[in-house]
Design an enzyme around this catalytic site. Sequence first.
Site, PDB file in Angstrom:
ATOM      1  N   ALA A  65       0.861  -1.174   0.000  1.00 17.95           N
ATOM      2  CA  ALA A  65       0.000   0.000   0.000  1.00 17.95           C
ATOM      3  C   ALA A  65       0.904   1.233   0.000  1.00 17.95           C
ATOM      4  O   ALA A  65       2.025   1.192   0.509  1.00 17.95           O
ATOM      5  CB  ALA A  65      -0.864  -0.018   1.247  1.00 17.95           C
ATOM      6  N   GLY A 108       0.644  -4.977   0.824  1.00 20.82           N
ATOM      7  CA  GLY A 108      -0.516  -5.081  -0.060  1.00 20.82           C
ATOM      8  C   GLY A 108      -0.184  -5.747  -1.388  1.00 20.82           C
ATOM      9  O   GLY A 108      -1.068  -6.301  -2.048  1.00 20.82           O
ATOM     10  N   GLU A 111      -0.407  -9.330  -0.678  1.00 18.36           N
ATOM     11  CA  GLU A 111      -1.843  -9.607  -0.513  1.00 18.36           C
ATOM     12  C   GLU A 111      -2.566  -9.607  -1.857  1.00 18.36           C
ATOM     13  O   GLU A 111      -3.507 -10.366  -2.072  1.00 18.36           O
ATOM     14  CB  GLU A 111      -2.455  -8.577   0.448  1.00 18.36           C
ATOM     15  CG  GLU A 111      -1.952  -8.761   1.875  1.00 18.36           C
ATOM     16  CD  GLU A 111      -2.224  -7.573   2.778  1.00 18.36           C
ATOM     17  OE1 GLU A 111      -1.960  -6.426   2.361  1.00 18.36           O
ATOM     18  OE2 GLU A 111      -2.707  -7.784   3.897  1.00 18.36           O
ATOM     19  N   GLU A 131       4.361  -4.917   7.423  1.00 19.47           N
ATOM     20  CA  GLU A 131       3.587  -3.854   8.083  1.00 19.47           C
ATOM     21  C   GLU A 131       4.007  -3.645   9.530  1.00 19.47           C
ATOM     22  O   GLU A 131       3.921  -2.545  10.067  1.00 19.47           O
ATOM     23  CB  GLU A 131       2.081  -4.174   8.017  1.00 19.47           C
ATOM     24  CG  GLU A 131       1.467  -4.053   6.627  1.00 19.47           C
ATOM     25  CD  GLU A 131       1.579  -5.320   5.786  1.00 19.47           C
ATOM     26  OE1 GLU A 131       2.342  -6.237   6.168  1.00 19.47           O
ATOM     27  OE2 GLU A 131       0.900  -5.380   4.747  1.00 19.47           O
TER      28      GLU A 131
END
Length: 257
Positions: A65, A108, A111, A131
């Site tokens: 992200a 992300g 993911e 993270e």
Amino acid sequence: MTYEFILIHRQEPIALVQINRPQQLNALNSQVMQELTSALEELDNDAAIRCMIVTGNERAFGAGADIKDMANATVVEMLERNWIAYWDRIKKVTKPVIAAVSGYAFGGGCELAMACDLIVASESAQFAQPEINLGVIPGAGGTQRLTRAIGKSKAMEMVLTGRAMSAREAEARGLVARVFPTEVYLDEAKKLALEIASKAPVAVRLAKECVNKAYESALADGLDYERKLFYFLFATEDGHEGMKAFVEKRKPEWRGK
Ligand code: CAA
């Protein structure tokens, strides 16, 4: 629709969607995710396309992200953006989606690869959920999908330390289907996509649904679901064609009916 951060390469019956934000190592902001999901949904509705590939570049599939976008966000802003829902939209695409991963698949990005149906990796691919090093936790499925893919202890280690896993280790643990030299991983992903695209379309769609069900539900529910879809395929012409072709010792002709 015109896109700023993705490139679409159509090679019917397959299509490749490439994340193209190289200066930021393909960090996934809202616009990237909006463009990526819209493109996949469009291709999902395109009768000429049977299988899609999501990829980045050799250095980065996606570094996660966009941290710069989130650094000052409040909890209410994050809730209102609801941009993690984009990962759910990718999961809802009905045609198979292959993640062709090289370089960083972090946060992300990891993911995103896991939200696809299967992962093909280059030897230089690295998977991580870092993270924890930012003082947060994975938010787009990392704690859940990674745990189902590689087991609790290994997932716990990765999520609690942020340590990256190599492509070879990811393959050995079942996160990745195949690893290829970096020069050819994309060509190999395309070959795999073409092979899947050559199969009976309705059976491919339902097989994908069934495997995802196994991954997401309790065993008894998954078995029940699989059985119903297996019986359902006897209502398709391709199901009968495939079995008849076997008996008649010839190649089946799929009609998608
Ligand atoms: N967000 C925003 N920008 C990022 C980014 C990210 N996730 N990852 C890399 N970039 C940017 C860097 O800021 C840098 O930009 P500038 O040149 O403008 O400074 C550029 O991409 C190149 O990055 P580096 O110079 O850091 O490259 P490197 O090769 O030295 O390191 C890396 C590569 C190890 C991937 C490192 O960039 C890194 O650690 N990135 C962050 C990875 C991360 O923590 N991801 C998780 C994000 S949170 C998340 O994903 C939440 C969720 O579950 C949805």
